[in-house]
Motif scaffolding. Structure first.
Motif, PDB file in Angstrom:
ATOM      1  N   GLU A   1       1.538  -0.002  10.141  1.00 53.28           N
ATOM      2  CA  GLU A   1       2.983   0.060  10.659  1.00 53.28           C
ATOM      3  C   GLU A   1       2.918  -1.644  10.323  1.00 53.28           C
ATOM      4  OE1 GLU A   1       3.738   2.186  14.458  1.00 53.28           O
ATOM      5  OE2 GLU A   1       2.425   0.754  14.518  1.00 53.28           O
ATOM      6  N   GLU A   2       1.812  -2.806  10.188  1.00 48.37           N
ATOM      7  CA  GLU A   2       2.746  -3.644   9.792  1.00 48.37           C
ATOM      8  C   GLU A   2       3.591  -3.800   8.079  1.00 48.37           C
ATOM      9  OE1 GLU A   2       4.031  -7.142  10.437  1.00 48.37           O
ATOM     10  OE2 GLU A   2       4.098  -6.134  11.939  1.00 48.37           O
ATOM     11  N   ALA A   3       2.502  -3.193   7.333  1.00 49.25           N
ATOM     12  CA  ALA A   3       2.863  -3.092   5.844  1.00 49.25           C
ATOM     13  C   ALA A   3       4.493  -2.593   6.317  1.00 49.25           C
ATOM     14  CB  ALA A   3       1.169  -2.542   5.485  1.00 49.25           C
ATOM     15  N   GLU A   4       4.294  -1.715   6.483  1.00 45.70           N
ATOM     16  CA  GLU A   4       5.235  -0.835   5.863  1.00 45.70           C
ATOM     17  C   GLU A   4       6.986  -1.942   6.802  1.00 45.70           C
ATOM     18  OE1 GLU A   4       8.415   3.263   6.399  1.00 45.70           O
ATOM     19  OE2 GLU A   4       6.946   2.382   8.649  1.00 45.70           O
ATOM     20  N   ARG A   5       6.812  -2.738   7.692  1.00 48.28           N
ATOM     21  CA  ARG A   5       7.539  -3.442   8.657  1.00 48.28           C
ATOM     22  C   ARG A   5       8.637  -4.102   7.396  1.00 48.28           C
ATOM     23  NH1 ARG A   5       8.986  -7.766  11.663  1.00 48.28           N
ATOM     24  NH2 ARG A   5       6.619  -8.654  11.099  1.00 48.28           N
ATOM     25  N   ILE A   6       7.076  -5.127   7.076  1.00 48.18           N
ATOM     26  CA  ILE A   6       7.150  -6.139   6.099  1.00 48.18           C
ATOM     27  C   ILE A   6       8.101  -6.207   4.937  1.00 48.18           C
ATOM     28  CG2 ILE A   6       6.038  -7.972   7.819  1.00 48.18           C
ATOM     29  CD1 ILE A   6       3.813  -7.520   6.302  1.00 48.18           C
ATOM     30  N   GLY A   7       7.242  -4.525   4.113  1.00 49.46           N
ATOM     31  CA  GLY A   7       7.639  -4.247   2.840  1.00 49.46           C
ATOM     32  C   GLY A   7       6.582  -4.243   1.909  1.00 49.46           C
ATOM     33  N   LEU A   8       5.364  -4.455   2.816  1.00 48.27           N
ATOM     34  CA  LEU A   8       4.571  -4.629   1.688  1.00 48.27           C
ATOM     35  C   LEU A   8       3.740  -2.437   1.566  1.00 48.27           C
ATOM     36  CD1 LEU A   8       2.162  -6.843   0.625  1.00 48.27           C
ATOM     37  CD2 LEU A   8       0.789  -5.961   2.355  1.00 48.27           C
ATOM     38  N   VAL A   9       3.798  -1.686   1.798  1.00 48.04           N
ATOM     39  CA  VAL A   9       3.939  -0.349   1.273  1.00 48.04           C
ATOM     40  C   VAL A   9       5.167   0.303   1.158  1.00 48.04           C
ATOM     41  CG1 VAL A   9       1.886  -0.331   2.591  1.00 48.04           C
ATOM     42  CG2 VAL A   9       2.943  -0.062   3.993  1.00 48.04           C
ATOM     43  N   SER A  10       5.462   1.343   0.579  1.00 44.56           N
ATOM     44  CA  SER A  10       6.742   2.118   0.477  1.00 44.56           C
ATOM     45  C   SER A  10       6.898   3.550   2.099  1.00 44.56           C
ATOM     46  CB  SER A  10       6.754   2.983  -0.215  1.00 44.56           C
ATOM     47  OG  SER A  10       6.031   2.554  -1.832  1.00 44.56           O
ATOM     48  N   HIS A  11       5.871   3.419   2.731  1.00 42.39           N
ATOM     49  CA  HIS A  11       5.639   4.465   4.065  1.00 42.39           C
ATOM     50  C   HIS A  11       4.999   4.627   4.847  1.00 42.39           C
ATOM     51  CE1 HIS A  11       7.420   7.956   5.774  1.00 42.39           C
ATOM     52  NE2 HIS A  11       7.081   8.725   5.362  1.00 42.39           N
ATOM     53  N   VAL A  12       4.907   4.790   5.955  1.00 44.71           N
ATOM     54  CA  VAL A  12       4.038   4.560   6.879  1.00 44.71           C
ATOM     55  C   VAL A  12       3.738   6.084   7.865  1.00 44.71           C
ATOM     56  CG1 VAL A  12       5.111   3.767   9.034  1.00 44.71           C
ATOM     57  CG2 VAL A  12       2.099   3.519   8.288  1.00 44.71           C
ATOM     58  N   VAL A  13       3.059   6.147   7.746  1.00 44.04           N
ATOM     59  CA  VAL A  13       2.901   8.118   9.061  1.00 44.04           C
ATOM     60  C   VAL A  13       1.410   7.747   9.513  1.00 44.04           C
ATOM     61  CG1 VAL A  13       3.721   9.236   6.829  1.00 44.04           C
ATOM     62  CG2 VAL A  13       1.213   9.064   6.775  1.00 44.04           C
ATOM     63  N   ASP A  14       1.522   9.242  10.335  1.00 48.17           N
ATOM     64  CA  ASP A  14       0.083   9.010  10.718  1.00 48.17           C
ATOM     65  C   ASP A  14      -0.850   9.145  10.227  1.00 48.17           C
ATOM     66  OD1 ASP A  14       1.293   7.973  13.193  1.00 48.17           O
ATOM     67  OD2 ASP A  14       1.785  10.788  13.678  1.00 48.17           O
ATOM     68  N   ALA A  15      -2.253   9.208  10.688  1.00 49.57           N
ATOM     69  CA  ALA A  15      -3.325   9.322   9.643  1.00 49.57           C
ATOM     70  C   ALA A  15      -3.453  10.783   9.097  1.00 49.57           C
ATOM     71  CB  ALA A  15      -5.085   8.702  10.703  1.00 49.57           C
ATOM     72  N   ASP A  16      -3.698  11.869  10.333  1.00 49.56           N
ATOM     73  CA  ASP A  16      -3.783  13.280   9.927  1.00 49.56           C
ATOM     74  C   ASP A  16      -2.807  13.601   8.929  1.00 49.56           C
ATOM     75  OD1 ASP A  16      -1.647  13.560  11.982  1.00 49.56           O
ATOM     76  OD2 ASP A  16      -2.975  14.808  13.144  1.00 49.56           O
ATOM     77  N   GLN A  17      -1.152  12.937   8.762  1.00 51.27           N
ATOM     78  CA  GLN A  17      -0.701  13.331   7.786  1.00 51.27           C
ATOM     79  C   GLN A  17      -0.079  12.372   6.926  1.00 51.27           C
ATOM     80  OE1 GLN A  17       3.089  12.266  10.057  1.00 51.27           O
ATOM     81  NE2 GLN A  17       3.163  13.735  11.884  1.00 51.27           N
ATOM     82  N   LEU A  18      -1.291  11.500   6.288  1.00 51.31           N
ATOM     83  CA  LEU A  18      -1.130  10.871   5.087  1.00 51.31           C
ATOM     84  C   LEU A  18      -1.456  11.771   3.610  1.00 51.31           C
ATOM     85  CD1 LEU A  18      -1.313   7.377   3.608  1.00 51.31           C
ATOM     86  CD2 LEU A  18      -3.928   7.624   3.831  1.00 51.31           C
ATOM     87  N   GLN A  19      -2.442  12.721   3.912  1.00 46.04           N
ATOM     88  CA  GLN A  19      -3.050  13.177   3.007  1.00 46.04           C
ATOM     89  C   GLN A  19      -1.674  14.023   1.881  1.00 46.04           C
ATOM     90  OE1 GLN A  19      -5.085  11.836   0.670  1.00 46.04           O
ATOM     91  NE2 GLN A  19      -6.386  10.936   2.354  1.00 46.04           N
ATOM     92  N   ALA A  20      -1.315  15.132   3.179  1.00 45.73           N
ATOM     93  CA  ALA A  20      -0.146  15.617   2.640  1.00 45.73           C
ATOM     94  C   ALA A  20       0.497  14.884   2.167  1.00 45.73           C
ATOM     95  CB  ALA A  20       0.099  16.547   3.688  1.00 45.73           C
ATOM     96  N   GLU A  21       1.361  14.429   3.199  1.00 47.26           N
ATOM     97  CA  GLU A  21       2.961  13.270   2.533  1.00 47.26           C
ATOM     98  C   GLU A  21       2.466  13.034   1.097  1.00 47.26           C
ATOM     99  OE1 GLU A  21       6.941  11.690   2.817  1.00 47.26           O
ATOM    100  OE2 GLU A  21       5.414  13.299   3.571  1.00 47.26           O
ATOM    101  N   ALA A  22       1.673  12.306   0.790  1.00 51.61           N
ATOM    102  CA  ALA A  22       1.084  11.655  -0.183  1.00 51.61           C
ATOM    103  C   ALA A  22       1.844  12.359  -1.383  1.00 51.61           C
ATOM    104  CB  ALA A  22       0.004  10.501  -0.561  1.00 51.61           C
ATOM    105  N   LEU A  23       0.754  13.792  -1.297  1.00 54.61           N
ATOM    106  CA  LEU A  23       0.936  15.194  -1.894  1.00 54.61           C
ATOM    107  C   LEU A  23       2.174  15.661  -1.803  1.00 54.61           C
ATOM    108  CD1 LEU A  23      -0.942  16.657  -4.272  1.00 54.61           C
ATOM    109  CD2 LEU A  23      -1.272  18.273  -1.641  1.00 54.61           C
ATOM    110  N   ASN A  24       3.002  15.552  -1.239  1.00 58.00           N
ATOM    111  CA  ASN A  24       4.243  15.944  -1.214  1.00 58.00           C
ATOM    112  C   ASN A  24       4.763  15.451  -2.111  1.00 58.00           C
ATOM    113  OD1 ASN A  24       6.654  17.069  -0.338  1.00 58.00           O
ATOM    114  ND2 ASN A  24       7.127  15.077   1.202  1.00 58.00           N
TER     115      ASN A  24
END
Length: 269
Positions: free
Chosen positions: A179-202
């Motif tokens: 969550e902090e990584a997205e706030r500061i721009g270190l990652v592109s997108h953040v999601v709940d853990a149970d949505q991670l694989q589906a969102e990345a695959l999408n």
């Protein structure tokens, strides 16, 4: 899956599906993925293979373990302490991992679950689009080990989150949540853990359906920012490898093995 890439390592495997998505999967399933000497070497060469593979349109890096990848195993680190030849080899491989991801013509997506450390963190953040679980833990632990942050961070962190934040997290070895990584721009997108694989695959599917020449040209052009920062990366990588020959690094490794706080400057030679 339609085919596999001939990568011989217990650390990760690569499978290519019918849509042209190359799934690079850190393993073992349910365990703690790390990079041993063989895995680190394979990680250095896999990007060129994937870039040249005619079936691959996009690369999705994910993990089936309880973390994304916890970095170099302790045995490999101890070999680096003891041998200049090993340090030189790892230095070449670290350079090839970073350059390989930057120069790979295919878009790379990372799905960051759990801890991402060392080479695992480099792969997670050098991806063109990084998706993190909210509870992910991004840890660049180099200075806590007694070595300079040299495998990717000096190259890309200032561009992603700014110099002030990069210095804060890299000098202090502070853990960054997803969550902090997205706030500061270190990652592109953040999601709940149970949505991670589906969102990345999408995201990977959307990229696979796009114009491959347009995506490659855009990535290549954007990455000139990273090529411009390449001298800073080379300086950090050299500093890291020099530090592995110093007593602070030995103290850092001993502290990890003994599960205590390192005492730099007081370590015996």
């Amino acid at each position: 899956m339609t085919s596999t890439l001939p990568v011989e390592t217990s650390n990760f495997r690569v499978e290519i599906d019918e849509q042209g998505i190359a799934h690079m999967v850190f393993q073992p399933a349910g365990g703690m993925p790390v990079t041993d000497a063989q895995g680190h070497a394979e990680l250095a060469g896999v990007w060129t293979k994937l870039s040249a593979h005619p079936q691959v349109k996009v690369i999705l890096v994910r993990s089936e373990g309880k973390a994304f990848c916890a970095g170099g195993e302790l045995g490999m680190v101890e070999e680096m302490l003891a041998s200049e030849a090993v340090r030189q080899r790892v230095m070449r491989e670290a350079r090839d991992i970073v350059r390989g991801m930057i120069d790979c013509s295919k878009p790379i997506v990372s799905a960051i679950n759990g801890a991402a450390v060392g080479a695992g963190l480099a792969v997670a953040l050098l991806a063109d689009i990084s998706v993190a679980a909210r509870n992910a833990k991004l840890i660049d632990g180099h200075t806590k080990l007694g070595v300079a942050a040299g495998d990717h961070a000096v190259l890309i962190w200032p561009l992603l989150c700014g110099l002030a934040k990069a210095k804060y997290y890299l000098l202090l070895c502070e853990t960054v949540s997803g969550e902090e990584a997205e706030r500061i721009g270190l990652v592109s997108h953040v999601v709940d853990a149970d949505q991670l694989q589906a969102e990345a695959l999408n995201i990977a599917h959307r990229l696979a359906a796009g114009s491959q020449s347009a995506l490659a040209g855009t990535k290549r052009s954007l990455n000139h920012w990273l090529h411009a920062a390449w001298p800073a990366f080379e300086a950090s990588l050299t500093a890291e490898m020099m530090d592995f020959g110093q007593r602070d690094a030995r103290e850092g490794v001993n502290a990890i093995k003994e599960k205590r706080t390192p005492m730099f400057g007081k370590a015996s030679s």
